[in-house]
Design an enzyme around this catalytic site. Sequence first.
Site, mmCIF file in Angstrom:
data_model
loop_
_atom_site.group_PDB
_atom_site.id
_atom_site.type_symbol
_atom_site.label_atom_id
_atom_site.label_comp_id
_atom_site.label_asym_id
_atom_site.label_seq_id
_atom_site.Cartn_x
_atom_site.Cartn_y
_atom_site.Cartn_z
ATOM 1 C CE LYS A 265 -4.696 0.779 0.215
ATOM 2 N NZ LYS A 265 -5.400 -0.276 -0.142
ATOM 3 C CG ASN B 6 -14.089 3.840 -7.496
ATOM 4 O OD1 ASN B 6 -14.243 2.573 -6.998
ATOM 5 N ND2 ASN B 6 -14.421 3.832 -8.811
ATOM 6 C CB SER C 67 -6.136 -4.285 -10.018
ATOM 7 O OG SER C 67 -6.595 -2.914 -9.843
HETATM 8 N N1 GLU Z 1 -7.088 0.078 -3.426
HETATM 9 C C1 GLU Z 1 -7.935 -0.933 -3.847
HETATM 10 C C2 GLU Z 1 -7.965 -1.855 -2.532
HETATM 11 O O1 GLU Z 1 -7.713 -1.662 -1.224
HETATM 12 C C3 GLU Z 1 -7.505 -1.631 -4.970
HETATM 13 C C4 GLU Z 1 -5.950 -2.214 -5.139
HETATM 14 C C5 GLU Z 1 -5.459 -2.601 -6.532
HETATM 15 O O2 GLU Z 1 -6.212 -2.538 -7.446
HETATM 16 O O3 GLU Z 1 -4.311 -2.903 -6.390
HETATM 17 O O4 GLU Z 1 -8.242 -3.173 -2.802
#
Ligand code: GLU
Length: 423
Positions: free
Chosen positions: A113, A228, A357
Amino acid sequence: MSTQTANAPAHESMFEAVLARLDVAAKLMNMSEDVATILRSPIKQVKVALPVMMDNGKIEVFEGYRIVHSTVLGPSKGGIRYAMDVNQDEVMALAAWMSFKCAVANLPYGGAKGGIKCDPRTMSVGELERLTRAYATAMKDVFGVNRDIPAPDMGTSGREMAWILDEFNKVTGEDSPGVITGKPIVVGGSLGRDAATGRGVMVNTLAALKKMGLNPKEVTAAVQGFGNVGSHAARLLSEQGIKIVAIGDHTATFYNENGIDINAALEFAAKNNRVLKGFNGGTLINANDILTCNCDVLVPAALQNVITDEIAQNIQAKLIVEGANGPTMPEADPILNEKNIVVVPDILANAGGVTVSYFEWVQNKAGYYWSENEVNTKHDEKMEIAFAHVWDNASIFKTSMRIAAYITALQKIEQGVKLKGNY
Ligand code: GLU
């Protein structure tokens, strides 16, 4: 469903709270202590200072982070968050959740992250672009298409992803669209990615309702958050015949027992700076009351730590589907379990985003792009498999869905550690 759970103590640190749940799961599944020891320390923690020329001609220095928790199951994956409460501990917790989320969803990834401590709502587009590019340059040796692949999170979107891609390509001299996901379609994004997290919430909700013997056309839902995740979740749930009785964002919260017209809310937000303030499709209520309002399904899809033990006592929903990361505080878990509320935990419920993703990354690597229908079909299938796996583990280990989701992830990570061997 069994109500067995550990009574986890209150935690000051978010990462400690993640570890407390990990410990409960590890004990129940009898996981090797060595694996737990490995997972207690993120493998890489990068903190940078980012000087940015602000529009007023003065330099401001921002704190940026990227923390890689694990790469046991593949390159690390996870979003980048822009918010004022970003700090090392929070990013560590979010990175660990990404390791578990990717494992639960059966994606060939570890977890990471990133974040920048800033308030994007008060910054100009130019300031945000300069800050984002500074961050991408600072992280050029961390990111990589087969190393660490960022994506959007709170406060970021496709716009920031395109800037990071451009900056990364300039700095490395390569054109590598798969180094980041959640991109706009024309620069290598995937159809379906924008709605994917909300779609995952919908698929998980339907799967849970089915197990609970409830007909979606006869249940009501409250969705906290209209960004979103929340906006797409509310729309997709209402398309399934679920009556959305409450919605809210950081500007306003509404209740309507006859059901809120979600398309009208979406149109309103699109014309009003993407916020709900001023919408007239329901009665204005206090922000926190959405969590305890009269509904069958509660979808917290905004911030972390909103379901405290006190709120948990008053929740009326039978099912909670966690669209946000970490919306439930550990001390609320035993209360929800005692009340027999089924909780589809964040690392399963919001895994739709990272799942698409992954599809985006696969399409970038192949240089061949799928139809939206193909993306959605593959997504739904992966989510249904993940849900079934966690549900089964909850009954095998006689525990909550949350601990079962950790167990599902840890089973895979433990195998990965053992197969890759020690060094
Ligand atoms: N930020 C999103 C999550 O917490 C997506 C992470 C991603 O697509 O790598 O799952």
